[in-house]
Design a protein around this motif. Structure first.
Motif, PDB file in Angstrom:
ATOM      1  N   PRO A   1       0.834  -1.396  -0.011  1.00 26.04           N
ATOM      2  CA  PRO A   1       0.030  -0.124  -0.107  1.00 26.04           C
ATOM      3  C   PRO A   1       0.706   1.104   0.100  1.00 26.04           C
ATOM      4  O   PRO A   1       0.422   2.293  -0.383  1.00 26.04           O
ATOM      5  N   ASP A   2       1.951   1.215   0.841  1.00 24.00           N
ATOM      6  CA  ASP A   2       2.776   2.387   0.670  1.00 24.00           C
ATOM      7  C   ASP A   2       3.920   2.450  -0.225  1.00 24.00           C
ATOM      8  O   ASP A   2       5.183   3.293   0.002  1.00 24.00           O
ATOM      9  N   ASP A   3       4.008   1.712  -1.328  1.00 27.42           N
ATOM     10  CA  ASP A   3       5.175   1.464  -2.456  1.00 27.42           C
ATOM     11  C   ASP A   3       5.175   2.632  -3.198  1.00 27.42           C
ATOM     12  O   ASP A   3       6.245   3.103  -3.831  1.00 27.42           O
ATOM     13  N   GLY A   4       4.267   3.516  -3.485  1.00 20.29           N
ATOM     14  CA  GLY A   4       4.075   5.074  -4.055  1.00 20.29           C
ATOM     15  C   GLY A   4       4.310   4.485  -5.639  1.00 20.29           C
ATOM     16  O   GLY A   4       3.921   3.592  -6.186  1.00 20.29           O
ATOM     17  N   TYR A   5       5.445   5.431  -6.327  1.00 22.34           N
ATOM     18  CA  TYR A   5       5.800   5.433  -7.569  1.00 22.34           C
ATOM     19  C   TYR A   5       6.282   3.926  -7.949  1.00 22.34           C
ATOM     20  O   TYR A   5       6.330   3.540  -9.033  1.00 22.34           O
ATOM     21  N   LYS A   6       7.050   3.370  -6.838  1.00 15.67           N
ATOM     22  CA  LYS A   6       7.711   2.005  -6.981  1.00 15.67           C
ATOM     23  C   LYS A   6       6.567   0.842  -7.648  1.00 15.67           C
ATOM     24  O   LYS A   6       6.952   0.055  -8.240  1.00 15.67           O
ATOM     25  N   SER A   7       5.277   0.819  -7.259  1.00 13.18           N
ATOM     26  CA  SER A   7       4.170   0.224  -7.906  1.00 13.18           C
ATOM     27  C   SER A   7       4.231   0.075  -9.297  1.00 13.18           C
ATOM     28  O   SER A   7       4.074  -1.053  -9.684  1.00 13.18           O
ATOM     29  N   VAL A   8       4.954   1.135 -10.015  1.00 15.81           N
ATOM     30  CA  VAL A   8       4.678   1.199 -11.350  1.00 15.81           C
ATOM     31  C   VAL A   8       5.864   0.093 -11.902  1.00 15.81           C
ATOM     32  O   VAL A   8       5.730  -0.836 -12.895  1.00 15.81           O
ATOM     33  N   LEU A   9       6.937   0.208 -11.270  1.00 14.42           N
ATOM     34  CA  LEU A   9       8.187  -0.338 -11.567  1.00 14.42           C
ATOM     35  C   LEU A   9       7.918  -1.903 -11.289  1.00 14.42           C
ATOM     36  O   LEU A   9       8.297  -2.819 -12.058  1.00 14.42           O
ATOM     37  N   ILE A  10       7.323  -2.267 -10.102  1.00 15.22           N
ATOM     38  CA  ILE A  10       7.175  -3.722  -9.739  1.00 15.22           C
ATOM     39  C   ILE A  10       6.118  -4.235 -10.995  1.00 15.22           C
ATOM     40  O   ILE A  10       6.129  -5.419 -11.444  1.00 15.22           O
ATOM     41  N   TRP A  11       5.210  -3.619 -11.423  1.00 13.49           N
ATOM     42  CA  TRP A  11       4.284  -3.826 -12.455  1.00 13.49           C
ATOM     43  C   TRP A  11       4.932  -4.238 -13.585  1.00 13.49           C
ATOM     44  O   TRP A  11       4.476  -5.290 -14.322  1.00 13.49           O
ATOM     45  N   VAL A  12       5.807  -3.208 -14.168  1.00  6.32           N
ATOM     46  CA  VAL A  12       6.501  -3.246 -15.364  1.00  6.32           C
ATOM     47  C   VAL A  12       7.251  -4.628 -15.264  1.00  6.32           C
ATOM     48  O   VAL A  12       7.169  -5.311 -16.180  1.00  6.32           O
ATOM     49  N   ASP A  13       7.822  -4.761 -14.195  1.00  6.20           N
ATOM     50  CA  ASP A  13       8.927  -5.786 -14.157  1.00  6.20           C
ATOM     51  C   ASP A  13       8.088  -7.270 -14.083  1.00  6.20           C
ATOM     52  O   ASP A  13       8.863  -8.201 -14.522  1.00  6.20           O
TER      53      ASP A  13
END
Length: 297
Positions: free
Chosen positions: A252-264
């Motif tokens: 929930p608190d990963d912020g912009y990192k969420s996008v990188l996680i999804w792409v990876d």
């Protein structure tokens, strides 16, 4: 006659020096209670055992645990993880391979595992695809995820259970590296488990059994987070369950990192598809990445 007697005595002495790996009498004594704990655990079925391997076996496994080397080791280094694995059986130290892994893949242990989990007809993966021995250095991490659901090379094998054996003596809480079990809706971490020496964690691997150690560990350079990982499957009708690669999820608190996680995650899914189609393995990709990054063998 004398030579036969000497050979017999040698075999007896050799066997006596090999430590027993698991005390099944002890495990079976509490099996009824443990089964209930396992089935009712939240956020999904799991159980934690301390002193799981016999002490001499755990001590020896740690003593022979290899250092991270380019040869044989698979380097899982991308957005969603930074860890290293060795699943080439011929390169794994003989004691870990022939005593620990072989025991955990034995029919005796699989039968115990079926009774503990309530899942019938479990199959041990003797190829230890994706499993084997794992190790993370300072800064290593593994983002929260649910595991791949189908064996990469056995299309009707559905992944059902993970067994993780930790071999970290004198592991300090300040190092981090706790295994986190997350709620199915990823709303919060429900359970944290320190990876201390000779602790085993056994849990169901379903589409929503989210787990990982997402925060980089902070341990001394000479210390690594060590584990042995074994995965178990059941044979299912083709098409009777959903095939999916490792499903990394943002907190929930990963912020912009969420996008990188999804792409990876999407890149990993493409790789997993190619892996099944082309019959390649993680070792091939690890060597390719080493070559591209200029690492020498």
């Amino acid at each position: 006659m004398l030579s036969i007697f000497i050979t017999f005595i040698t075999i007896v002495i050799k066997d006596a020096l090999i430590p027993m790996t698991i005390d099944y009498q002890k495990r079976n004594t509490s099996l009824h209670v443990d089964n209930h704990k396992y089935q009712t655990a939240t956020p999904y079925p799991h159980i934690i055992f301390d002193d799981f391997l016999e002490k001499a076996a755990a001590d020896k496994a740690l003593a022979v645990f290899p250092k991270i080397k380019d040869e044989g080791w698979i380097h899982y280094v991308h957005i969603n993880e930074k860890k290293h694995g060795l699943n080439k059986l011929d390169l794994i130290p003989s004691f870990i391979r022939d005593q620990v892994i072989k025991e955990l893949n034995s029919s005796h242990f699989v039968t115990y595992l079926e009774k503990l989990t309530g899942i019938k007809n479990l199959i041990a993966d003797t190829t230890i695809e994706g499993g084997g021995i794992h190790q993370s250095e300072n800064g290593g991490y593994l983002n929260v995820h649910a595991d791949f659901t189908v064996h990469p090379h056995k299309k009707t094998w559905r992944r059902r259970v993970n067994v993780l054996v930790y071999l970290n003596k004198d592991w300090k809480e300040s190092y981090g590296g706790n295994l986190e079990l997350w709620e199915k809706d990823m709303s919060r971490c429900s359970v944290t488990i320190s990876p201390i020496f000779n602790r085993v964690v056994i849990f169901n691997t379903n589409e929503d059994s989210f787990h990982g150690f997402p925060d980089p560990i902070n341990c001394p350079i000479a210390v690594t987070r060590k584990s042995i990982a074994l995965y178990y499957f059941t044979e299912e009708e083709k098409g009777s369950f959903k095939k999916r690669s490792t499903n990394y999820r943002a907190r929930p608190d990963d912020g912009y990192k969420s996008v990188l996680i999804w792409v990876d995650k999407k890149i990993i899914a493409l790789y997993s598809w190619l892996k099944g189609i082309l019959g390649i393995n993680d070792d091939f990709v690890s060597k390719l990445l080493n070559l591209l990054s200029g690492k020498k063998k």
